[in-house]
Design a protein around this motif. Sequence first.
Motif, PDB file in Angstrom:
ATOM      1  N   THR A 131       0.836  -1.189   0.000  1.00 44.57           N
ATOM      2  CA  THR A 131       0.000   0.000   0.000  1.00 44.57           C
ATOM      3  C   THR A 131       0.874   1.242   0.000  1.00 44.57           C
ATOM      4  OG1 THR A 131      -1.626  -1.201   1.331  1.00 44.57           O
ATOM      5  CG2 THR A 131      -1.831   1.199   1.262  1.00 44.57           C
ATOM      6  N   ILE A 152       0.747   5.195   0.887  1.00 43.88           N
ATOM      7  CA  ILE A 152      -0.018   6.248   1.556  1.00 43.88           C
ATOM      8  C   ILE A 152       0.737   7.547   1.326  1.00 43.88           C
ATOM      9  CG2 ILE A 152      -0.912   7.103   3.744  1.00 43.88           C
ATOM     10  CD1 ILE A 152      -0.907   4.130   4.678  1.00 43.88           C
ATOM     11  N   SER A 153       0.087   8.488   0.664  1.00 51.52           N
ATOM     12  CA  SER A 153       0.716   9.765   0.340  1.00 51.52           C
ATOM     13  C   SER A 153       0.047  10.886   1.116  1.00 51.52           C
ATOM     14  CB  SER A 153       0.590  10.064  -1.159  1.00 51.52           C
ATOM     15  OG  SER A 153       1.260   9.090  -1.910  1.00 51.52           O
ATOM     16  N   PHE A 154       0.858  11.751   1.664  1.00 53.36           N
ATOM     17  CA  PHE A 154       0.381  12.940   2.348  1.00 53.36           C
ATOM     18  C   PHE A 154       0.833  14.138   1.525  1.00 53.36           C
ATOM     19  CE2 PHE A 154       1.074   9.678   5.520  1.00 53.36           C
ATOM     20  CZ  PHE A 154      -0.102   9.709   6.247  1.00 53.36           C
ATOM     21  N   GLU A 163       3.430  -1.209   3.704  1.00 56.30           N
ATOM     22  CA  GLU A 163       2.986   0.102   3.255  1.00 56.30           C
ATOM     23  C   GLU A 163       4.178   1.042   3.150  1.00 56.30           C
ATOM     24  OE1 GLU A 163       0.246   1.025   6.487  1.00 56.30           O
ATOM     25  OE2 GLU A 163       1.607   2.579   7.172  1.00 56.30           O
ATOM     26  N   ASN A 191       4.900   5.106   3.209  1.00 57.64           N
ATOM     27  CA  ASN A 191       4.341   6.405   3.546  1.00 57.64           C
ATOM     28  C   ASN A 191       5.249   7.485   2.979  1.00 57.64           C
ATOM     29  OD1 ASN A 191       2.035   6.020   5.740  1.00 57.64           O
ATOM     30  ND2 ASN A 191       3.603   4.470   6.052  1.00 57.64           N
TER      31      ASN A 191
END
Length: 173
Positions: free
Chosen positions: A13, A15-17, A49, A51
């Motif tokens: 996975t 997950i982008s901020f 994941e 990030n």
Amino acid sequence: MAAGQSFNERKQTLISFLCDFDLYGRNRPVYKLKTTVEGQEDILVDRGETNVIFNLKATDLAGLPADYVALLTYFNTGQVSDDFTAAVDQEFRRLKGNDTRREYFMSIESIITMAESYARQEGYDEGREEAAKLLIEDAVQNQRDLDSLLTSLKAIFKDQAHIDELLAKYYYR
């Protein structure tokens, strides 16, 4: 993961901020986060994941791979410039157009607004704690009694006086 599924079979996975501020103040356009074992930072943990924090306000893009530059440009301007940004743009449009997924989709603006709110609150909390520490240090240096210090802290930090009481007792000793 599904019940009985091996940890090694989990889905990868991303997950982008997206931040319109530099979370760490280093003017880096991209920060990749890694998970380590506390006390054993040389052990990296693969939780399945990745990030990534994109600093949309970074000015130094030197050395950044072309696909990251294209992605940052897309996030800032909406300009599609390669196959990947075209795919990202298409996925955003698909999610926004899907009634069942719309409630789970956050627009870039919503994410940025939420991140700004958290950052403001974190800065406020850090400022309050720093102010409390300075008051406590001053009280210790000037040999003020604990009751006087607590009265000052309660007057200044009405909303969370109990936290400041604990800080005062800890730092005053």
